[in-house]
Scaffold this active site. Structure first.
Site, PDB file in Angstrom:
ATOM      1  N   ARG A 126       0.806  -1.639  -0.331  1.00  0.00           N
ATOM      2  CA  ARG A 126      -0.695   0.460   0.141  1.00  0.00           C
ATOM      3  C   ARG A 126       1.096   1.255   0.207  1.00  0.00           C
ATOM      4  O   ARG A 126       2.041   0.582   0.508  1.00  0.00           O
ATOM      5  CB  ARG A 126      -0.888  -0.060   0.816  1.00  0.00           C
ATOM      6  CG  ARG A 126      -2.279  -1.143   1.436  1.00  0.00           C
ATOM      7  CD  ARG A 126      -2.913  -0.822   2.166  1.00  0.00           C
ATOM      8  NE  ARG A 126      -2.678  -1.312   3.411  1.00  0.00           N
ATOM      9  CZ  ARG A 126      -1.830  -0.715   4.429  1.00  0.00           C
ATOM     10  NH1 ARG A 126      -1.818   1.028   4.465  1.00  0.00           N
ATOM     11  NH2 ARG A 126      -0.981  -1.271   5.762  1.00  0.00           N
ATOM     12  N   TYR A 183      -1.191  -3.554  -6.637  1.00  0.00           N
ATOM     13  CA  TYR A 183      -1.499  -4.559  -5.452  1.00  0.00           C
ATOM     14  C   TYR A 183      -1.765  -4.172  -4.238  1.00  0.00           C
ATOM     15  O   TYR A 183      -2.273  -2.816  -4.279  1.00  0.00           O
ATOM     16  CB  TYR A 183       0.479  -4.072  -4.881  1.00  0.00           C
ATOM     17  CG  TYR A 183       0.795  -4.806  -4.219  1.00  0.00           C
ATOM     18  CD1 TYR A 183       1.367  -6.496  -5.023  1.00  0.00           C
ATOM     19  CD2 TYR A 183       0.712  -5.444  -2.748  1.00  0.00           C
ATOM     20  CE1 TYR A 183       2.036  -7.188  -4.078  1.00  0.00           C
ATOM     21  CE2 TYR A 183       1.085  -6.570  -2.238  1.00  0.00           C
ATOM     22  CZ  TYR A 183       1.888  -7.554  -2.818  1.00  0.00           C
ATOM     23  OH  TYR A 183       2.946  -8.970  -2.298  1.00  0.00           O
ATOM     24  N   GLY A 211      -4.480  -3.725  -1.088  1.00  0.00           N
ATOM     25  CA  GLY A 211      -5.357  -2.732  -1.111  1.00  0.00           C
ATOM     26  C   GLY A 211      -5.080  -1.889  -1.960  1.00  0.00           C
ATOM     27  O   GLY A 211      -5.941  -0.739  -2.144  1.00  0.00           O
ATOM     28  N   LYS A 226      -9.653  -2.084   2.234  1.00  0.00           N
ATOM     29  CA  LYS A 226      -9.164  -0.855   2.818  1.00  0.00           C
ATOM     30  C   LYS A 226     -10.095  -0.025   2.108  1.00  0.00           C
ATOM     31  O   LYS A 226     -10.373   1.185   2.691  1.00  0.00           O
ATOM     32  CB  LYS A 226      -7.886  -0.372   2.494  1.00  0.00           C
ATOM     33  CG  LYS A 226      -6.217  -1.767   2.870  1.00  0.00           C
ATOM     34  CD  LYS A 226      -7.128  -2.241   4.003  1.00  0.00           C
ATOM     35  CE  LYS A 226      -6.241  -3.077   5.078  1.00  0.00           C
ATOM     36  NZ  LYS A 226      -6.313  -3.972   6.285  1.00  0.00           N
ATOM     37  N   HIS A 255     -10.815  -1.947  11.944  1.00  0.00           N
ATOM     38  CA  HIS A 255      -9.193  -2.729  11.462  1.00  0.00           C
ATOM     39  C   HIS A 255      -9.000  -3.824  12.017  1.00  0.00           C
ATOM     40  O   HIS A 255      -8.685  -3.755  13.003  1.00  0.00           O
ATOM     41  CB  HIS A 255      -8.791  -1.730  10.865  1.00  0.00           C
ATOM     42  CG  HIS A 255      -6.638  -2.601  10.454  1.00  0.00           C
ATOM     43  ND1 HIS A 255      -5.679  -1.925  10.336  1.00  0.00           N
ATOM     44  CD2 HIS A 255      -6.775  -3.215   9.776  1.00  0.00           C
ATOM     45  CE1 HIS A 255      -4.825  -2.263   9.734  1.00  0.00           C
ATOM     46  NE2 HIS A 255      -5.507  -3.599   8.599  1.00  0.00           N
ATOM     47  N   SER A 259      -1.164  -2.849  10.416  1.00  0.00           N
ATOM     48  CA  SER A 259      -0.777  -4.109  10.182  1.00  0.00           C
ATOM     49  C   SER A 259       0.247  -5.056   9.831  1.00  0.00           C
ATOM     50  O   SER A 259       1.732  -4.368  10.793  1.00  0.00           O
ATOM     51  CB  SER A 259      -0.821  -3.556   8.421  1.00  0.00           C
ATOM     52  OG  SER A 259      -1.282  -2.371   8.253  1.00  0.00           O
ATOM     53  N   ALA A 260       0.399  -6.452   9.747  1.00  0.00           N
ATOM     54  CA  ALA A 260       1.468  -6.652  10.178  1.00  0.00           C
ATOM     55  C   ALA A 260       1.947  -6.666  11.391  1.00  0.00           C
ATOM     56  O   ALA A 260       2.874  -7.609  11.762  1.00  0.00           O
ATOM     57  CB  ALA A 260       2.489  -6.686   9.158  1.00  0.00           C
ATOM     58  N   CYS A 261       0.849  -7.104  12.702  1.00  0.00           N
ATOM     59  CA  CYS A 261       1.046  -7.244  13.771  1.00  0.00           C
ATOM     60  C   CYS A 261       0.348  -8.814  14.159  1.00  0.00           C
ATOM     61  O   CYS A 261       0.129  -9.117  15.001  1.00  0.00           O
ATOM     62  CB  CYS A 261       0.696  -6.198  14.594  1.00  0.00           C
ATOM     63  SG  CYS A 261       1.440  -4.606  14.973  1.00  0.00           S
ATOM     64  N   GLY A 262      -0.111  -9.397  13.246  1.00  0.00           N
ATOM     65  CA  GLY A 262      -0.195 -11.036  13.515  1.00  0.00           C
ATOM     66  C   GLY A 262      -1.858 -10.790  13.533  1.00  0.00           C
ATOM     67  O   GLY A 262      -2.310 -11.487  14.397  1.00  0.00           O
ATOM     68  N   LYS A 263      -2.545 -10.083  13.001  1.00  0.00           N
ATOM     69  CA  LYS A 263      -3.747 -10.518  13.401  1.00  0.00           C
ATOM     70  C   LYS A 263      -4.458 -12.170  12.573  1.00  0.00           C
ATOM     71  O   LYS A 263      -5.373 -12.441  13.323  1.00  0.00           O
ATOM     72  CB  LYS A 263      -4.928  -9.289  12.264  1.00  0.00           C
ATOM     73  CG  LYS A 263      -5.001  -7.965  13.556  1.00  0.00           C
ATOM     74  CD  LYS A 263      -6.502  -6.974  12.926  1.00  0.00           C
ATOM     75  CE  LYS A 263      -6.261  -6.502  11.410  1.00  0.00           C
ATOM     76  NZ  LYS A 263      -5.301  -6.334  11.030  1.00  0.00           N
ATOM     77  N   ASP A 291      -9.383  -9.074   9.647  1.00  0.00           N
ATOM     78  CA  ASP A 291      -9.205  -7.814   9.141  1.00  0.00           C
ATOM     79  C   ASP A 291     -10.005  -6.444   9.202  1.00  0.00           C
ATOM     80  O   ASP A 291      -9.282  -5.414   9.695  1.00  0.00           O
ATOM     81  CB  ASP A 291      -8.406  -7.718   6.982  1.00  0.00           C
ATOM     82  CG  ASP A 291      -7.574  -7.135   7.186  1.00  0.00           C
ATOM     83  OD1 ASP A 291      -6.203  -6.380   8.318  1.00  0.00           O
ATOM     84  OD2 ASP A 291      -8.086  -6.389   6.460  1.00  0.00           O
ATOM     85  N   ALA A 315       5.133 -10.016   0.732  1.00  0.00           N
ATOM     86  CA  ALA A 315       4.026 -11.227   0.111  1.00  0.00           C
ATOM     87  C   ALA A 315       2.275 -11.497   1.026  1.00  0.00           C
ATOM     88  O   ALA A 315       2.916 -11.779   1.968  1.00  0.00           O
ATOM     89  CB  ALA A 315       5.109 -12.556  -0.106  1.00  0.00           C
ATOM     90  N   ARG A 316       2.360 -11.749  -0.324  1.00  0.00           N
ATOM     91  CA  ARG A 316       0.317 -12.258   0.607  1.00  0.00           C
ATOM     92  C   ARG A 316       0.384 -13.461   0.003  1.00  0.00           C
ATOM     93  O   ARG A 316       0.560 -13.914  -1.045  1.00  0.00           O
ATOM     94  CB  ARG A 316      -0.241 -10.833   0.081  1.00  0.00           C
ATOM     95  CG  ARG A 316       0.416  -9.552   0.463  1.00  0.00           C
ATOM     96  CD  ARG A 316      -0.548  -9.816   1.637  1.00  0.00           C
ATOM     97  NE  ARG A 316       0.204  -7.917   2.536  1.00  0.00           N
ATOM     98  CZ  ARG A 316      -1.368  -7.865   3.522  1.00  0.00           C
ATOM     99  NH1 ARG A 316      -1.889  -8.036   3.956  1.00  0.00           N
ATOM    100  NH2 ARG A 316      -0.059  -6.271   3.801  1.00  0.00           N
ATOM    101  N   ASN A 355      -0.936 -17.015  23.860  1.00  0.00           N
ATOM    102  CA  ASN A 355      -2.266 -16.184  23.721  1.00  0.00           C
ATOM    103  C   ASN A 355      -3.089 -16.032  24.408  1.00  0.00           C
ATOM    104  O   ASN A 355      -3.764 -15.288  24.542  1.00  0.00           O
ATOM    105  CB  ASN A 355      -1.956 -15.225  22.452  1.00  0.00           C
ATOM    106  CG  ASN A 355      -1.012 -14.244  21.805  1.00  0.00           C
ATOM    107  OD1 ASN A 355       0.640 -14.445  23.284  1.00  0.00           O
ATOM    108  ND2 ASN A 355      -0.909 -13.419  20.842  1.00  0.00           N
TER     109      ASN A 355
END
Ligand code: OXD
Ligand code: MN
Length: 600
Positions: free
Chosen positions: A73, A213, A215, A222, A242, A264-268, A289, A380-381, A509
């Site tokens: 993004r 690419y 979002g 988004k 979010h 973003s990219a914190c393990g959701k 997400d 990468a997704r 967790n």
């Protein structure tokens, strides 16, 4: 069906107008069928965008490499074009709408020459559901169409639900790479130096140019489900967030649903699909997400996942970190910017095994582990259907949503923020959401590891003035008769003095989720200790058995560092001041109250 036959006049007219502007070679109305998906994947293979993966290892799956200039993004190219600058607020890029339209019309003019213009009707949320909404994306990218097939509900049934007069969000997208007659296409067309991701919140419209690419291009995610939907939600009294949604069941079989906001990219995705390490507990996934939620007539906050798939960060996903994600992406998936093995399977850093010899990296070169360059791009997704997730919640497509008992906030904080703390009240919870800060990740272009405020994890996604957004949250919770969920702030990323993570995370967790579950049932301070920042778990209320944590590690994780919190106050005050008059007094009062409690 042809677009000329559409019964919806506004839709028909808009398509004709956009076709006149973009001048595609042909127009195709997408029906959302499996046959359409397969045909377009075939076209993408023929054009060199897709490579089929091994039928034995990843059946019915494809792999794409993007242009190296189009990998994430682009927040600096994302605009909220409300009529007035102050309605976009200080956290968004703004441009005057008619001036922006002038620029965009210039860029879109002839931008689809030589290409097919796909018209993609889609529903965010189950088709026809009371909480669902419809969008129509026009795109010149077949890659976008097939990803949208997975990420949203696409096709003719959406047009039927729309009827002749229903409301929809028009979303225009072009990769910005017209083809001259006879000109060969490139595998990943884009206009990388002139990207514009633009939202018109009053008009409820999206124009996205230059990027193919994630979002930037899959506009249901988004752009619609967060930026435009947050503006709709403000006007209509609901919340577009979010957040992931998970269901958690205790050993007695009682179940609660929890929504959680992380940058973003914190393990959701990992949290949404967590497998508890504590016996007898179960977690099921509603979404990873985005959450749309509103209070029902009965005062209960109910939430849906508006998406139908996962667009997950691949690196770090493995059988040990997230077996449910690995099972979801085992077939019928799309991989972008991963590495590919000689067996035609995908590979990425942290997948759990070293890259086999002759692995090809995300740029199509031979991967060399000793070079220090990653095999897969850090952003990468995988695009995988939600229904393939073994942990998918039985209620995940309930059009009325699931009842929410708790809301979690979190971010990457090496210092200051303890493992978990609970808010005293709804306004205090909104305060917690407003001060979320996190170290930046690869999900957006820019510097990594810098601490930035990311309130409610919505910094890149709020479609209006963030000060007003805070006010909206306060107002929603002040609704008479509302049964209010509890708020918690978690931090799995606390580090020790040697720089290593103190908390094991992932399945462990569940220990924190258990405490959250039990606190939701508590009427007083059971299992909790009152501190200046909120309730922290008492040691005996936290399930710690089987963990290898020293007393001093636990002390750091589970105590309040008053001096560090005091040192944080001026930066919060400064942040609040940046919203000027739009900053709700209720939150400044929460900041004052926190200061007093810390000093008291
Ligand atoms: C995402 C993001 O892709 O937040 O979900 O960047
Ligand atoms: Mn996200």
């Amino acid at each position: 069906m042809k677009t000329d036959d559409l019964r919806h006049e506004r839709l028909r007219t808009w398509i004709a107008e956009m076709a006149g502007l973009c001048e595609p070679a042909e127009i195709r109305l997408c029906d959302g069928s499996p046959a359409e998906y397969d045909e377009l994947c075939g076209r993408l293979v023929a054009s060199g965008t897709f490579r089929p993966l091994s039928q034995a290892r990843k059946p019915h799956s494809f792999y794409a490499n993007s242009d190296p200039g189009d990998v994430a993004r682009v927040e600096d190219r994302t605009f909220i074009c409300s009529k007035r600058r102050e309605d976009a607020g200080p956290t968004n890029n703004w441009a005057e709408p008619s001036e922006m339209k002038r620029i965009l019309r210039g860029l879109f003019a002839g931008s689809m020459r030589g290409r097919t213009m796909y018209v993609i009707p889609y529903s965010m949320g189950p088709i026809g559901g009371a909480l669902s909404k419809i969008g129509v994306e026009i795109s010149d990218s077949a890659y976008v169409v097939v990803n949208m097939h997975i990420m949203a509900r696409v096709g003719i049934q959406v047009l039927e639900a729309l009827g002749p007069e229903g409301d929809f969000v028009p979303c225009l997208h072009s990769v910005g790479k017209p083809l001259a007659p006879g000109q060969a296409d490139v595998p990943w067309p884009c206009d990388k130096d002139r990207k514009y991701i633009v939202h018109f919140p009053e008009e409820r419209a999206i124009w996205s140019y230059g990027s193919g690419y994630g979002g930037n291009a899959l506009l249901g995610k988004k752009c619609f489900a967060l930026r435009i939907a947050s503006a709709m939600a403000r006007d209509q009294g609901w919340l577009a967030e979010h957040m992931l949604i998970l269901g958690i069941t205790n050993p007695e079989g009682r179940k609660k649903y929890i929504a959680a906001a992380f940058p973003s990219a914190c393990g959701k995705t990992n949290l949404a699909m967590l497998i508890p390490t504590i016996p007898g507990w179960k977690v099921e996934t509603v979404g990873d997400d985005i959450t749309w939620m509103r209070f029902g007539q009965d005062g209960q906050l109910r939430a849906i996942n508006p998406e139908a798939g996962f667009f997950g960060v691949a690196p770090g996903t493995s059988e040990s970190s997230n077996p449910n994600a690995m099972a979801s992406l085992n077939r019928d998936s799309i991989f972008t910017n991963c590495a590919v093995t000689p067996e035609n399977d995908i590979w990425w850093e942290g997948i759990g095994s070293p890259a086999p010899p002759w692995t090809i990296d995300w740029q199509g070169k031979l991967y060399d582990a000793s070079s220090g360059k990653p095999g897969a791009h850090p952003n990468a997704r995988f695009t995988a259907p939600a229904k393939a997730c073994p942990a998918i919640d039985p209620e995940w497509e309930n059009p009325d949503g699931v009842p929410i008992s708790a809301i979690l906030f979190g971010g990457r904080r090496a210092t200051v923020v303890p493992l978990v703390h609970e808010a005293f009240s709804w306004p205090h919870g909104v305060f917690m959401g407003s001060i979320v800060a996190s170290e930046t990740t690869a999900a957006a272009a820019g510097t990594l590891g810098r601490l930035r405020r990311d309130p409610f994890a919505m910094l890149p996604f709020c479609g209006y003035n963030m000060g007003d957004y805070f006010g909206h949250w306060l107002e929603v919770g002040a609704r008479p008769g509302a049964w209010l969920p509890k708020f918690f702030y978690v931090n799995w990323f606390r580090k020790g003095s040697d720089g290593s993570f103190l908390w094991p995370g992932y399945g462990e967790n569940s220990r924190i989720l258990k405490w959250v579950f039990e606190r939701c049932d508590a009427t007083g301070t059971e299992g909790a200790e009152r501190t200046p920042i909120g309730f922290l778990p008492s040691r005996k209320a936290l399930e710690l058995e089987g963990l290898d944590l020293s007393e001093s590690m636990l002390d750091t994780l589970l105590s309040v560092d008053r001096e560090a919190w005091k040192a944080e106050l001026p930066s919060i005050a400064e942040y609040y001041a940046s919203f000027g008059e739009r900053m709700p007094k209720g939150l400044s009062a929460e900041l004052d109250a926190l200061r007093e409690r810390l000093e008291g």
